[in-house]
Write a protein that holds these residues in place. Structure first.
Motif, short mmCIF file in Angstrom:
data_model
loop_
_atom_site.label_atom_id
_atom_site.label_comp_id
_atom_site.label_asym_id
_atom_site.label_seq_id
_atom_site.Cartn_x
_atom_site.Cartn_y
_atom_site.Cartn_z
N GLN A 282 -36.88 13.63 8.84
CA GLN A 282 -37.24 14.87 8.14
C GLN A 282 -37.15 14.70 6.63
O GLN A 282 -38.06 15.09 5.88
CB GLN A 282 -36.32 16.00 8.58
CG GLN A 282 -36.64 17.33 7.92
CD GLN A 282 -35.52 18.35 8.12
OE1 GLN A 282 -34.35 17.99 8.16
NE2 GLN A 282 -35.89 19.61 8.25
N ASN A 283 -36.06 14.09 6.15
CA ASN A 283 -35.87 13.92 4.71
C ASN A 283 -36.85 12.92 4.11
O ASN A 283 -37.15 12.98 2.92
CB ASN A 283 -34.43 13.46 4.43
CG ASN A 283 -33.41 14.52 4.80
OD1 ASN A 283 -33.70 15.72 4.80
ND2 ASN A 283 -32.20 14.09 5.15
N GLY B 50 -37.44 20.73 11.53
CA GLY B 50 -36.56 21.61 10.77
C GLY B 50 -35.72 22.57 11.58
O GLY B 50 -35.11 23.48 11.01
N ASN C 269 -34.44 28.16 15.95
CA ASN C 269 -34.79 28.72 14.65
C ASN C 269 -33.98 29.97 14.34
O ASN C 269 -33.84 30.36 13.17
CB ASN C 269 -36.28 29.04 14.60
CG ASN C 269 -36.78 29.29 13.18
OD1 ASN C 269 -36.45 28.54 12.26
ND2 ASN C 269 -37.55 30.36 13.00
N GLN D 46 -28.48 19.85 11.28
CA GLN D 46 -28.50 20.16 9.86
C GLN D 46 -27.51 19.28 9.11
O GLN D 46 -26.54 18.79 9.68
CB GLN D 46 -28.12 21.64 9.64
CG GLN D 46 -29.09 22.64 10.26
CD GLN D 46 -28.55 24.06 10.19
OE1 GLN D 46 -27.45 24.35 10.65
NE2 GLN D 46 -29.33 24.95 9.60
N THR E 235 -35.53 18.08 15.05
CA THR E 235 -34.90 17.96 13.73
C THR E 235 -35.95 17.68 12.66
O THR E 235 -35.89 18.21 11.55
CB THR E 235 -33.84 16.85 13.74
OG1 THR E 235 -32.88 17.13 14.77
CG2 THR E 235 -33.11 16.79 12.41
N TYR E 236 -36.93 16.86 12.98
CA TYR E 236 -38.02 16.59 12.05
C TYR E 236 -38.77 17.87 11.70
O TYR E 236 -39.21 18.06 10.56
CB TYR E 236 -38.97 15.57 12.66
CG TYR E 236 -40.16 15.22 11.79
CD1 TYR E 236 -40.03 14.33 10.73
CD2 TYR E 236 -41.41 15.78 12.03
CE1 TYR E 236 -41.11 14.01 9.93
CE2 TYR E 236 -42.50 15.47 11.24
CZ TYR E 236 -42.34 14.58 10.19
OH TYR E 236 -43.43 14.27 9.39
#
Length: 311
Positions: free
Chosen positions: A267-268, A252, A165, A256, A249-250
């Motif tokens: 995620q999207n 966030g 992060n 990327q 990744t899900y």
């Protein structure tokens, strides 16, 4: 007179003490028998065959995606956004109007790459540290064990969440590096235990008696005979990391855009779970198949190498 005859007639050598050649022959025979038996067991295991065939397809897809689709994964038209699966688009289209089947195929590369890079890094760290801890023991073992405990005390998903992060540009290298940092202790402990099980074997004791140095003993005698369980676990570990990458990744904090991966697709697709479930379904299936393949293959390899470990 030959070297063998001179060595045989050496009065300083204990006639009951095995020679270096005898030690090497015994060790090589044991290793050959172990791996030969393991391969025979694997060939008879239907789950090994299924998992190996599945992984061959997935790895080929990751390395040569052009064999599975001729469509450009970045060819996107907003006019066809979120279309359902059809003959024209087998997996439908995503939010940007990209062919979803093509995106899933190309997403395999980054997801599996992180799995392999992380596993190779963890394997190297674990083998070196576990070998040193198990062979030398005492203070070396204590220091390395406490270091492993400190890292192990932090759940790797939590640690990766915090550190990733704070990184602005996250690619394959950054995600794999953080996962290596937080996931090596388990494999290191396995390697240490495997070394302890062979460090007092007859061929190791004989090598010491013949004057072999620490490096020679570790390289020729300890390492080849202690890698079996670690190799089995490493195969399982690839699947664990593929799932971890998708999870991070899900949430966030993984890869990327403009990268393509199954985790990014999940995620999207999160806001469209109810209205367009295919956006979640297809990458999730491929993540599941990959994790299943590596874990099943790893279990088969582990059981073949160490039959006593079967439950």
């Amino acid at each position: 007179m030959s070297d063998t005859a001179l060595h045989t007639q050496d009065p300083s050598r204990d006639p009951h003490q095995p020679s270096q050649a005898e030690v090497q022959d015994a060790k090589h025979t044991e290793e050959a028998s172990l791996w030969a038996d393991a391969w025979r067991t694997l060939r008879k295991n239907p789950w090994f065959i299924v998992a190996a065939a599945l992984l061959v397809v997935l790895l080929t897809m990751a390395i040569f995606p052009q064999l599975f689709t001729t469509t450009d994964p970045r060819e996107c038209l907003l006019s066809r956004s979120r279309q359902s699966p059809s003959a024209a688009h087998w997996f439908g289209t995503d939010v940007q109007g990209c062919d979803y089947y093509t995106r899933v195929v190309y997403g395999a590369r980054n997801s599996i790459a992180i799995g392999f890079i992380t596993t190779i890094g963890v394997f190297v760290v674990a083998v070196v540290m576990g070998l040193l801890a198990g062979y030398f023991g005492r203070m070396v073992d204590t220091v390395l064990a406490r270091l492993a405990d400190m890292v192990f005390a932090v759940p790797y998903i939590l640690g990766a969440l915090v550190f990733l992060n704070s990184i602005e540009d996250r690619g394959v290298t950054e995600v794999a590096g953080i996962l290596i940092f937080f996931t090596w202790p388990t494999m290191m402990r396995l390697m240490r235990g495997s070394v302890l099980s062979v460090v007092n074997s007859e061929y190791v004791v004989a090598a010491r008696a013949l004057g072999a140095g620490h490096l020679t003993i570790m390289r020729r005698h300890i390492l080849p005979n202690s890698l079996g369980p670690v190799i089995g676990y490493a195969t399982v570990f690839v699947g664990i990391i593929v799932g971890a990458e998708a999870t991070l990744t899900y949430l966030g904090v993984g890869l990327q855009l403009p990268s393509i991966s199954w985790g990014l697709q999940l995620q999207n697709a999160q806001p469209y779970l109810q209205s367009h479930p295919h956006l979640i379904l297809f990458p999730l299936i491929f993540v599941g198949l990959t994790v299943f393949g590596f874990m099943t293959l790893g279990d088969a390899v582990r059981d073949a190498i160490d039959p006593k470990g079967k439950k």
